[in-house]
Motif scaffolding. Structure first.
Motif, PDB file in Angstrom:
ATOM      1  N   GLY A 141      11.323 -12.526 -11.353  1.00 51.36           N
ATOM      2  CA  GLY A 141      11.453 -11.720 -10.152  1.00 51.36           C
ATOM      3  C   GLY A 141      10.099 -11.420  -9.523  1.00 51.36           C
ATOM      4  N   ASN A 142      10.083 -11.278  -8.218  1.00 47.32           N
ATOM      5  CA  ASN A 142       8.849 -10.926  -7.511  1.00 47.32           C
ATOM      6  C   ASN A 142       8.519  -9.452  -7.736  1.00 47.32           C
ATOM      7  OD1 ASN A 142       8.717 -13.529  -6.475  1.00 47.32           O
ATOM      8  ND2 ASN A 142       9.806 -12.983  -4.592  1.00 47.32           N
ATOM      9  N   GLY A 143       7.219  -9.139  -7.651  1.00 50.37           N
ATOM     10  CA  GLY A 143       6.821  -7.741  -7.746  1.00 50.37           C
ATOM     11  C   GLY A 143       7.204  -6.983  -6.487  1.00 50.37           C
ATOM     12  N   SER A 144       6.969  -5.695  -6.512  1.00 53.69           N
ATOM     13  CA  SER A 144       7.268  -4.868  -5.335  1.00 53.69           C
ATOM     14  C   SER A 144       6.307  -3.695  -5.306  1.00 53.69           C
ATOM     15  CB  SER A 144       8.728  -4.383  -5.370  1.00 53.69           C
ATOM     16  OG  SER A 144       8.986  -3.632  -6.529  1.00 53.69           O
ATOM     17  N   GLY A 145       6.427  -2.881  -4.267  1.00 52.77           N
ATOM     18  CA  GLY A 145       5.550  -1.721  -4.133  1.00 52.77           C
ATOM     19  C   GLY A 145       5.753  -0.714  -5.241  1.00 52.77           C
ATOM     20  N   SER A 146       4.915   0.322  -5.200  1.00 51.29           N
ATOM     21  CA  SER A 146       4.932   1.374  -6.227  1.00 51.29           C
ATOM     22  C   SER A 146       4.602   0.823  -7.608  1.00 51.29           C
ATOM     23  CB  SER A 146       6.291   2.100  -6.249  1.00 51.29           C
ATOM     24  OG  SER A 146       6.574   2.681  -5.000  1.00 51.29           O
ATOM     25  N   ASP A 147       3.786  -0.258  -7.632  1.00 49.47           N
ATOM     26  CA  ASP A 147       3.357  -0.867  -8.897  1.00 49.47           C
ATOM     27  C   ASP A 147       4.529  -1.325  -9.770  1.00 49.47           C
ATOM     28  OD1 ASP A 147       0.541  -0.821  -8.683  1.00 49.47           O
ATOM     29  OD2 ASP A 147       0.576   1.344  -9.053  1.00 49.47           O
ATOM     30  N   ARG A 148       5.579  -1.782  -9.137  1.00 43.30           N
ATOM     31  CA  ARG A 148       6.746  -2.246  -9.902  1.00 43.30           C
ATOM     32  C   ARG A 148       6.641  -3.743 -10.179  1.00 43.30           C
ATOM     33  NH1 ARG A 148      11.489   0.470  -6.372  1.00 43.30           N
ATOM     34  NH2 ARG A 148      10.041  -0.205  -4.739  1.00 43.30           N
TER      35      ARG A 148
ATOM     36  N   PHE B  94       0.851  -1.196   0.000  1.00 44.15           N
ATOM     37  CA  PHE B  94       0.000   0.000   0.000  1.00 44.15           C
ATOM     38  C   PHE B  94       0.876   1.232   0.000  1.00 44.15           C
ATOM     39  CE2 PHE B  94      -2.518  -3.358   1.855  1.00 44.15           C
ATOM     40  CZ  PHE B  94      -3.759  -3.200   1.251  1.00 44.15           C
ATOM     41  N   ARG B  95       0.374   2.279  -0.632  1.00 40.44           N
ATOM     42  CA  ARG B  95       1.128   3.532  -0.683  1.00 40.44           C
ATOM     43  C   ARG B  95       1.174   4.172   0.703  1.00 40.44           C
ATOM     44  NH1 ARG B  95      -1.587   7.079  -5.231  1.00 40.44           N
ATOM     45  NH2 ARG B  95      -0.003   8.547  -4.493  1.00 40.44           N
ATOM     46  N   ARG B  96       2.321   4.664   1.050  1.00 40.56           N
ATOM     47  CA  ARG B  96       2.488   5.386   2.321  1.00 40.56           C
ATOM     48  C   ARG B  96       3.256   6.673   2.002  1.00 40.56           C
ATOM     49  NH1 ARG B  96      -0.722   2.247   3.593  1.00 40.56           N
ATOM     50  NH2 ARG B  96      -0.794   0.813   5.384  1.00 40.56           N
ATOM     51  N   GLU B  97       2.506   7.709   1.611  1.00 41.50           N
ATOM     52  CA  GLU B  97       3.149   8.956   1.217  1.00 41.50           C
ATOM     53  C   GLU B  97       2.646  10.091   2.107  1.00 41.50           C
ATOM     54  OE1 GLU B  97       3.202   9.754  -3.000  1.00 41.50           O
ATOM     55  OE2 GLU B  97       2.780   7.649  -3.432  1.00 41.50           O
ATOM     56  N   LYS B  98       3.550  10.948   2.443  1.00 41.43           N
ATOM     57  CA  LYS B  98       3.224  12.086   3.301  1.00 41.43           C
ATOM     58  C   LYS B  98       2.206  13.009   2.625  1.00 41.43           C
ATOM     59  CE  LYS B  98       5.569  15.506   6.203  1.00 41.43           C
ATOM     60  NZ  LYS B  98       6.885  16.119   6.532  1.00 41.43           N
ATOM     61  N   PHE B  99       1.243  13.450   3.408  1.00 39.50           N
ATOM     62  CA  PHE B  99       0.192  14.379   2.976  1.00 39.50           C
ATOM     63  C   PHE B  99      -0.838  13.739   2.034  1.00 39.50           C
ATOM     64  CE2 PHE B  99       3.989  17.235   3.475  1.00 39.50           C
ATOM     65  CZ  PHE B  99       3.646  17.674   4.735  1.00 39.50           C
ATOM     66  N   ILE B 100      -0.760  12.413   1.836  1.00 38.90           N
ATOM     67  CA  ILE B 100      -1.788  11.716   1.058  1.00 38.90           C
ATOM     68  C   ILE B 100      -2.569  10.842   2.016  1.00 38.90           C
ATOM     69  CG2 ILE B 100      -2.228  10.072  -0.806  1.00 38.90           C
ATOM     70  CD1 ILE B 100       0.231  11.064  -2.204  1.00 38.90           C
ATOM     71  N   ALA B 101      -3.834  11.213   2.245  1.00 43.19           N
ATOM     72  CA  ALA B 101      -4.621  10.533   3.279  1.00 43.19           C
ATOM     73  C   ALA B 101      -4.957   9.099   2.912  1.00 43.19           C
ATOM     74  CB  ALA B 101      -5.900  11.323   3.517  1.00 43.19           C
ATOM     75  N   TYR B 102      -5.285   8.869   1.667  1.00 44.98           N
ATOM     76  CA  TYR B 102      -5.686   7.526   1.251  1.00 44.98           C
ATOM     77  C   TYR B 102      -4.746   7.054   0.137  1.00 44.98           C
ATOM     78  CZ  TYR B 102      -9.847   8.956   3.777  1.00 44.98           C
ATOM     79  OH  TYR B 102     -10.697   9.404   4.749  1.00 44.98           O
ATOM     80  N   GLY B 103      -3.794   6.261   0.516  1.00 42.98           N
ATOM     81  CA  GLY B 103      -2.792   5.836  -0.472  1.00 42.98           C
ATOM     82  C   GLY B 103      -3.327   4.797  -1.434  1.00 42.98           C
ATOM     83  N   GLY B 104      -3.873   3.712  -0.911  1.00 42.41           N
ATOM     84  CA  GLY B 104      -4.385   2.661  -1.776  1.00 42.41           C
ATOM     85  C   GLY B 104      -3.352   1.592  -2.106  1.00 42.41           C
ATOM     86  N   PRO B 105      -3.793   0.513  -2.702  1.00 42.77           N
ATOM     87  CA  PRO B 105      -2.897  -0.610  -3.023  1.00 42.77           C
ATOM     88  C   PRO B 105      -1.988  -0.282  -4.199  1.00 42.77           C
ATOM     89  CG  PRO B 105      -5.073  -1.048  -3.880  1.00 42.77           C
ATOM     90  CD  PRO B 105      -5.181   0.229  -3.101  1.00 42.77           C
ATOM     91  N   ASP B 106      -0.754  -0.729  -4.115  1.00 43.83           N
ATOM     92  CA  ASP B 106       0.167  -0.539  -5.242  1.00 43.83           C
ATOM     93  C   ASP B 106       1.151  -1.710  -5.369  1.00 43.83           C
ATOM     94  OD1 ASP B 106       1.841  -0.118  -3.106  1.00 43.83           O
ATOM     95  OD2 ASP B 106       2.701   1.753  -3.882  1.00 43.83           O
TER      96      ASP B 106
END
Length: 333
Positions: free
Chosen positions: A71-78, A23-35
């Protein structure tokens, strides 16, 4: 280098990489969502025919081939990295059979030809794939799909234009050495060649062909007697058979009939190929013996019988010209 024309090997393509839950964990973004990103594709197994190989001996020492996992996936939709293709190089003329040794999977009969025999598994989906308007935080991600695996048989059929056949000690190795740059074993005692030999015959600047010396057949070869008929596969692609009969042995008609019978029992269309019959070792016969045996062989076969000697070279140019004419005609067809 030792000649090897059959090998059994194990193959397994690569598994797909796993998708991830993130899940996204970004400053000032209240609802990150799955990535969570998807997994990468597993490696394929590819066979390629190359010209600089003429034996399967490498597969005696390396019998297991496994492509890498994606390779396995990773966060940030990579998405995970796709695994590299596992390329297996084999000689031109290699056939690939299933484990039952009857089902042909591929025939690599031309240089550079490739076949993807086993495909790698697909990568699993990350949780970003499962986001919907009603499921805003999916926690599902998939494992990668497994690759394929199987045992296969490799069988090499040499790519030759003409094939030398005859009983043991018919003078095939001597003839091959006399007309080409090949250097097969030759001795003044009876023995049979154990492995096929190839030689390039050059008649002129623009005319040449490849001649294959097949280990001598004996009566009952189709039933496994002696070396059996396992090497006859190397002349299945030939345009013409050069049948040498040992004139010095005396029983020329029986010798010719023995080989014809073994060719018919083997099958593969060999008995229907054009055949040039040569009464060999004319230097070891008197003129009277040569004439009588040549006439008997011509009567039995119903074909023209040529005479030659690999030792003295008598009649060899005429034989090679007859072989070249048939090969040239087949190439134009």
């Amino acid at each position: 280098m030792k000649f090897l024309d059959q090998a059994k090997i194990y193959l397994r393509s690569g598994d797909g990489g796993d998708g991830v839950t993130a899940f996204r964990r970004e400053k000032f973004i209240a609802y990150g969502g799955p990535d969570g990103g998807d997994g990468g594709r597993g490696g394929d197994i590819v066979f390629e025919a190359v010209e600089n190989l003429n034996t399967l001996i490498d597969f005696r020492y390396t019998q297991h081939f496994r492509a890498k996992k994606g390779g396995n996936g990773s966060g940030s939709d990579r998405t995970g990295a796709a695994a590299p293709t596992l390329l297996i190089k084999v000689p031109v003329g290699t056939q690939i059979f299933d484990d039952d040794r009857e089902t042909m999977l591929a025939d690599l009969d031309t240089p550079g030809r490739r076949i993807v025999l086993l495909r790698g598994g697909d990568g699993g989906f990350g949780n970003a794939r499962y986001k919907t308007s009603t499921n805003r935080a999916p926690r599902r991600s998939d494992k990668g799909w497994p690759g394929e695996e199987r045992w296969v048989w490799l069988r090499l059929k040499l790519i030759a234009d003409a094939g030398l056949v005859g009983l043991p000690n018919a003078g095939k190795s001597t003839f091959l050495k006399a007309v080409s740059g090949a250097n097969p074993k030759i001795a003044d005692y009876p023995f049979t060649t154990l492995h096929p030999q190839l030689g390039v015959v050059r008649l002129s600047m623009s005319e040449e062909f490849i001649l294959a010396d097949i280990p001598g057949l004996i009566e009952g070869a189709h039933e496994g007697t002696g070396l059996g008929d396992r090497f006859l596969g190397h002349v299945e692609r030939c345009a013409v058979l050069l049948h040498l009969v040992d004139g010095a042995a005396g029983n020329v008609v029986d010798a010719w009939r023995t080989i014809r019978h073994e060719l018919a029992e083997y099958g593969g269309g060999l008995v229907d190929k054009p055949e040039i019959i040569v009464l060999n070792k004319v230097d070891a016969m008197t003129q009277r013996e040569c004439s009588a045996r040549r006439a008997a062989l011509a009567k039995a076969s119903g074909a023209t019988v040529m005479v030659a000697s690999g030792v003295t070279g008598q009649g060899v140019p005429e034989v090679l010209r007859a072989v070249q004419n048939i090969i040239t005609a087949s190439r134009k067809a």
